[in-house]
Design an enzyme around this catalytic site. Structure first.
Site, PDB file in Angstrom:
ATOM      1  N   GLY A  17       0.837  -1.206   0.000  1.00 18.67           N
ATOM      2  CA  GLY A  17       0.000   0.000   0.000  1.00 18.67           C
ATOM      3  C   GLY A  17       0.865   1.246   0.000  1.00 18.67           C
ATOM      4  O   GLY A  17       0.657   2.162   0.794  1.00 18.67           O
ATOM      5  N   SER A  18       1.843   1.269  -0.906  1.00 15.12           N
ATOM      6  CA  SER A  18       2.895   2.305  -0.875  1.00 15.12           C
ATOM      7  C   SER A  18       2.551   3.561  -1.667  1.00 15.12           C
ATOM      8  O   SER A  18       3.319   4.520  -1.652  1.00 15.12           O
ATOM      9  CB  SER A  18       4.189   1.703  -1.446  1.00 15.12           C
ATOM     10  N   ASN A  89       0.829  -2.825   5.308  1.00 11.58           N
ATOM     11  CA  ASN A  89       0.098  -1.558   5.485  1.00 11.58           C
ATOM     12  C   ASN A  89      -1.161  -1.481   4.626  1.00 11.58           C
ATOM     13  O   ASN A  89      -2.150  -0.865   5.041  1.00 11.58           O
ATOM     14  CB  ASN A  89       1.045  -0.394   5.152  1.00 11.58           C
ATOM     15  N   SER A 142      -6.276  -1.551  13.582  1.00 11.57           N
ATOM     16  CA  SER A 142      -7.158  -0.383  13.653  1.00 11.57           C
ATOM     17  C   SER A 142      -7.921  -0.414  14.970  1.00 11.57           C
ATOM     18  O   SER A 142      -8.187  -1.483  15.521  1.00 11.57           O
ATOM     19  CB  SER A 142      -8.158  -0.396  12.504  1.00 11.57           C
ATOM     20  N   TYR A 156     -14.406  -4.878   7.712  1.00 14.05           N
ATOM     21  CA  TYR A 156     -13.151  -4.206   8.076  1.00 14.05           C
ATOM     22  C   TYR A 156     -12.840  -4.459   9.552  1.00 14.05           C
ATOM     23  O   TYR A 156     -11.721  -4.838   9.906  1.00 14.05           O
ATOM     24  CB  TYR A 156     -13.282  -2.710   7.796  1.00 14.05           C
ATOM     25  N   ALA A 158     -13.915  -6.850  11.439  1.00 11.25           N
ATOM     26  CA  ALA A 158     -13.619  -8.279  11.640  1.00 11.25           C
ATOM     27  C   ALA A 158     -12.215  -8.609  11.135  1.00 11.25           C
ATOM     28  O   ALA A 158     -11.455  -9.342  11.785  1.00 11.25           O
ATOM     29  CB  ALA A 158     -14.667  -9.127  10.923  1.00 11.25           C
ATOM     30  N   ALA A 159     -11.854  -8.048   9.981  1.00  9.62           N
ATOM     31  CA  ALA A 159     -10.525  -8.331   9.414  1.00  9.62           C
ATOM     32  C   ALA A 159      -9.426  -7.742  10.286  1.00  9.62           C
ATOM     33  O   ALA A 159      -8.376  -8.366  10.493  1.00  9.62           O
ATOM     34  CB  ALA A 159     -10.429  -7.766   7.996  1.00  9.62           C
ATOM     35  N   LYS A 160      -9.650  -6.531  10.817  1.00 12.27           N
ATOM     36  CA  LYS A 160      -8.607  -5.910  11.645  1.00 12.27           C
ATOM     37  C   LYS A 160      -8.439  -6.671  12.962  1.00 12.27           C
ATOM     38  O   LYS A 160      -7.319  -6.816  13.449  1.00 12.27           O
ATOM     39  CB  LYS A 160      -8.935  -4.441  11.891  1.00 12.27           C
TER      40      LYS A 160
END
Ligand SMILES: NC(=O)c1ccc[n+]([C@@H]2O[C@H](COP(=O)([O-])OP(=O)(O)OC[C@H]3O[C@@H](n4cnc5c(N)ncnc54)[C@H](O)[C@@H]3O)[C@@H](O)[C@H]2O)c1
Length: 250
Positions: A17-18, A89, A142, A156, A158-160
């Protein structure tokens, strides 16, 4: 950055994610500190631009696509024979939905980016991290994965929560080899995506809930990446570094 000078000369650092936001800030900081930085992103236009500005290398890579991730890490491994720091990231969400209004497609897209992508990149990074004398995995979590106090995105959140657990699993699995794995959990950093997702009124409401009185800046997060990537953090693994202006105190 600030009053601390970091030296990552000879260190190989991969940042997913650069192209924009926190990831682009990380590419700049690690490049300034002398690291050999590889940025991975789906946004080739802005990714290439950041790489040209910093003297880093950009690789077009969708981190949710296993074959693309395998190819990118193979290319890095051929060029460097090792990896010192992986920064997971890339992540985020673009629609504030409820559980009822989240489609299966949205669920899969957000989980794939924020959870599966971290798994795929970490898996490919491990053999290269073993060749380092101080391997580091740093993953962006997060506040949404730590607690629920504002509207976010069900997949989001749940994934974090998931990557925070995965980071601990990696810490446990790799500790004996001296490789550490930690999470940085921001809450509200004013990147372009956040400006897009959260309107002015919501941003003002959010700001009022931050005891330190302001949104985070990219550098507030990047300086913790520098610390966790350095030798100074050698005795710390499996932890979540919460960087949120005091919005949530655990
Ligand atoms: N900004 C915040 O307030 C905030 C708060 C909490 C957590 N975070 C976390 O911090 C990280 C960075 O956030 P940000 O706000 O800088 O995000 P951003 O949207 O500004 O940047 C994300 C980058 O990831 C890239 N990307 C998207 N999908 C990809 C894919 N499939 N493969 C490779 N790259 C992909 C995008 O092109 C973009 O360059 C994310 O994991 C996010 O969840 C951010």
């Amino acid at each position: 950055m600030g009053n601390v000078t970091w030296d990552f000369t000879e260190k190989v650092v991969v940042i997913t994610g650069s192209a924009i936001g926190i990831g682009a800030g990380a590419v700049r900081a690690f490049s300034d500190a002398g690291a050999r930085v590889y940025g991975l992103d789906v946004d080739s236009t802005r990714g290439t631009q950041v790489a040209a500005e910093t003297g880093s290398t950009f690789l077009a890579c969708d981190i949710t696509d296993r074959s693309a991730v395998v190819t990118a890490f193979a290319e890095i491994g051929e060029a460097t024979s090792r990896l010192d720091v992986l920064i997971n990231n890339a992540g985020g969400f673009w629609e504030q939905l409820t559980t009822e209004t989240t489609s299966e497609t949205e669920w899969d897209k957000v989980i794939d980016l924020n959870l599966k992508g971290v798994f795929l990149c970490s898996q490919q990074a491990i053999p290269l991290l073993r060749e380092s004398s101080s391997g580091r995995i740093i993953t962006l979590g997060s506040l949404a994965g730590q607690t629920t106090m504002y509207r976010s995105s069900p997949p989001y959140a749940a994934a974090k929560a998931g990557v925070q657990a995965l980071s601990r699993v990696l810490a446990y699995e790799l500790a004996a080899e001296g490789i550490t794995s930690n999470v940085i959990a921001p809450s509200a950093v004013l990147t372009d995506r956040i400006l897009e997702v959260r309107g002015p009124e919501e941003r003002a409401r959010t700001q009022a809930t931050i005891p330190l009185g302001r949104y985070g800046e990219v550098d507030d997060i990047v300086r913790w990446m520098l610390f966790l990537a350095s030798e100074e953090s050698a005795y710390m693994t499996g932890q979540i570094v919460t960087v949120n202006g005091g919005r949530f105190m655990a």
